[in-house]
Motif scaffolding. Sequence first.
Motif, PDB file in Angstrom:
ATOM      1  N   SER A   1       8.232 -14.774 -76.818  1.00 37.96           N
ATOM      2  CA  SER A   1       7.436 -15.521 -75.850  1.00 37.96           C
ATOM      3  C   SER A   1       8.187 -16.759 -75.375  1.00 37.96           C
ATOM      4  CB  SER A   1       6.102 -15.926 -76.478  1.00 37.96           C
ATOM      5  OG  SER A   1       6.323 -16.711 -77.637  1.00 37.96           O
ATOM      6  N   ALA A   2       7.693 -17.344 -74.303  1.00 34.60           N
ATOM      7  CA  ALA A   2       8.324 -18.541 -73.747  1.00 34.60           C
ATOM      8  C   ALA A   2       8.232 -19.701 -74.729  1.00 34.60           C
ATOM      9  CB  ALA A   2       7.658 -18.919 -72.427  1.00 34.60           C
ATOM     10  N   ALA A   3       9.168 -20.624 -74.611  1.00 29.87           N
ATOM     11  CA  ALA A   3       9.172 -21.813 -75.453  1.00 29.87           C
ATOM     12  C   ALA A   3       8.010 -22.729 -75.089  1.00 29.87           C
ATOM     13  CB  ALA A   3      10.500 -22.554 -75.290  1.00 29.87           C
ATOM     14  N   SER A   4       7.774 -23.698 -75.935  1.00 30.39           N
ATOM     15  CA  SER A   4       6.729 -24.680 -75.666  1.00 30.39           C
ATOM     16  C   SER A   4       7.057 -25.467 -74.399  1.00 30.39           C
ATOM     17  CB  SER A   4       6.619 -25.653 -76.844  1.00 30.39           C
ATOM     18  OG  SER A   4       5.894 -26.807 -76.476  1.00 30.39           O
ATOM     19  N   PRO A   5       6.062 -25.777 -73.564  1.00 30.74           N
ATOM     20  CA  PRO A   5       6.317 -26.614 -72.382  1.00 30.74           C
ATOM     21  C   PRO A   5       6.891 -27.980 -72.738  1.00 30.74           C
ATOM     22  CG  PRO A   5       4.180 -25.547 -72.208  1.00 30.74           C
ATOM     23  CD  PRO A   5       4.673 -25.297 -73.609  1.00 30.74           C
ATOM     24  N   ASP A   6       6.680 -28.420 -73.978  1.00 27.51           N
ATOM     25  CA  ASP A   6       7.158 -29.732 -74.397  1.00 27.51           C
ATOM     26  C   ASP A   6       8.546 -29.699 -75.012  1.00 27.51           C
ATOM     27  OD1 ASP A   6       4.803 -31.051 -73.619  1.00 27.51           O
ATOM     28  OD2 ASP A   6       3.808 -30.457 -75.475  1.00 27.51           O
ATOM     29  N   SER A   7       9.187 -28.528 -75.065  1.00 27.93           N
ATOM     30  CA  SER A   7      10.534 -28.457 -75.614  1.00 27.93           C
ATOM     31  C   SER A   7      11.526 -29.065 -74.628  1.00 27.93           C
ATOM     32  CB  SER A   7      10.911 -27.011 -75.939  1.00 27.93           C
ATOM     33  OG  SER A   7      11.042 -26.256 -74.752  1.00 27.93           O
ATOM     34  N   LEU A   8      12.760 -29.238 -75.063  1.00 27.06           N
ATOM     35  CA  LEU A   8      13.746 -29.941 -74.241  1.00 27.06           C
ATOM     36  C   LEU A   8      14.131 -29.176 -72.979  1.00 27.06           C
ATOM     37  CD1 LEU A   8      15.999 -31.396 -77.070  1.00 27.06           C
ATOM     38  CD2 LEU A   8      14.565 -32.697 -75.488  1.00 27.06           C
ATOM     39  N   TYR A   9      14.000 -27.863 -72.983  1.00 27.90           N
ATOM     40  CA  TYR A   9      14.213 -27.074 -71.770  1.00 27.90           C
ATOM     41  C   TYR A   9      12.901 -26.770 -71.058  1.00 27.90           C
ATOM     42  CZ  TYR A   9      19.178 -25.909 -72.520  1.00 27.90           C
ATOM     43  OH  TYR A   9      20.546 -25.952 -72.645  1.00 27.90           O
ATOM     44  N   GLY A  10      11.782 -27.249 -71.580  1.00 28.50           N
ATOM     45  CA  GLY A  10      10.503 -26.851 -71.030  1.00 28.50           C
ATOM     46  C   GLY A  10      10.174 -25.428 -71.457  1.00 28.50           C
TER      47      GLY A  10
END
Length: 472
Positions: free
Chosen positions: A414-423
């Motif tokens: 799944s996609a990374a968290s929106p709050d991660s460094l790449y979004g």
Amino acid sequence: MRRRRVAALLAAVLMGVPWLSSCTDSTHVDATGNRPTGAASTAPSNGSAAPPNTPATSDSSVDNTAGTGGSNASAAPASATGAATTPTVTPATEPGMLSGPGVTGTSISLGLIAPNAATDMGFRDGLRLWSDAVNAEGGICERTVTVRSVFGSPEVVYRSIGRDVLGLITVGTPELTALISADRIPTLTPEGTSSVIAVRTGPVVLGAPESVLAVNTASYLLRRNVIRSGGSLGVVVDDSADGQDALAGLRWWAPRHQVQLREYAPGQRPDAGVPAVYAAGSADQVTELLRQTANGGPAAVTSTAAAATLAGVNTAGGPVIATSLDAFQLGALPQEQLDRLLVATVTPAATAEHPGANAVTAAFRDAFGTERPLGARTLEGYATGQFWGRTLTAMCTEQNLTRSAATRILASQSAASPDSLYGPTDSAAQLNQGQPASRVSAVSVADPRAASGLRALTLLESAPDIAALRIG
């Protein structure tokens, strides 16, 4: 000892900062960006790391020598002509665990390929902070993670280390796309173009491609009244892949917002009255553009709205110039003109009010002190390592540390968290659909007094209509 203490500090910081996670469940994460699983390691770290200001050695978590070997599994050499390699899958020490190139009973090796230190911009430092933090917690799958880092001709380096690592990280090496695709080596890269993304078996571009960077930046200028609907936006591009990708994005965006694009070749002076120019090319071209348009150049934006909404940006010294990180070399740019240069990046700037950026920046300072400058790509390095960590942890859970497992997981997680460094970067979007993994970016203004030379103007954001931009 100091390096070990710093790694433990960063690991502790990340344990309490769920927004640094690369997973969607942020209730509890470790330094790999994942929730601990039953397969997560509890083995002690070997703790080996070079002092902050000395080159890494083969015992360090980031090794900057080419070398050979490092794996108990065999693979055919990476072909200079793109002939696919066939990794041999062999049992590792524990029952049921499969391993391939770059994996032993005690270590997992990745490779970093960057042409030179100028392209690196601190990327390797960020990657080392990540690997040190991971290894301070016991590694991944009871193995120490090492990153073999070599500067040099990309194809030569690729042939040197490609056969011996589980996967790769590349920076500024689009010429390797065909080789990586043919050899099916799982590869992550922070930036790239639409043409790289379209090759679904090539490197996964974790950050926004050049076309998206250009569109998001133009949208920012429009929202801040630097450019207006019915007005114009200059664009200076060369015939490079980066330049043409940025131009394609702006040609898609401009008519949707009734903005006239005025296109110029490198070295050509923009028309008077153009309020802003997006430049996609080299640092030399951006330097020349800043000098051409200074003071006596094209009329500057003087509206109160623009001055108020671009606080700290010199809108009176000439048109606002915007570019991407590839054309940003602080030392080569005229200092008196830097305050009207905007830079688009795929992660937040180190000075942004972003907890993840703040944590990595603090760990960097603790590791290297104030003598070593924070590079403009240091956060990219950490974030790329973190994404690899997420993938490796999933591979460990499946007891399959092979290249094919890495590729399959990258195409399905799944996609990374929106709050991660790449979004919310989503590797599956590229591998399955040939579309960008990320459509967010940040805007900063060049500032030699700020960490990494960039003073943040925004966090990660995107143009309101960016989802409609399709590649291919």
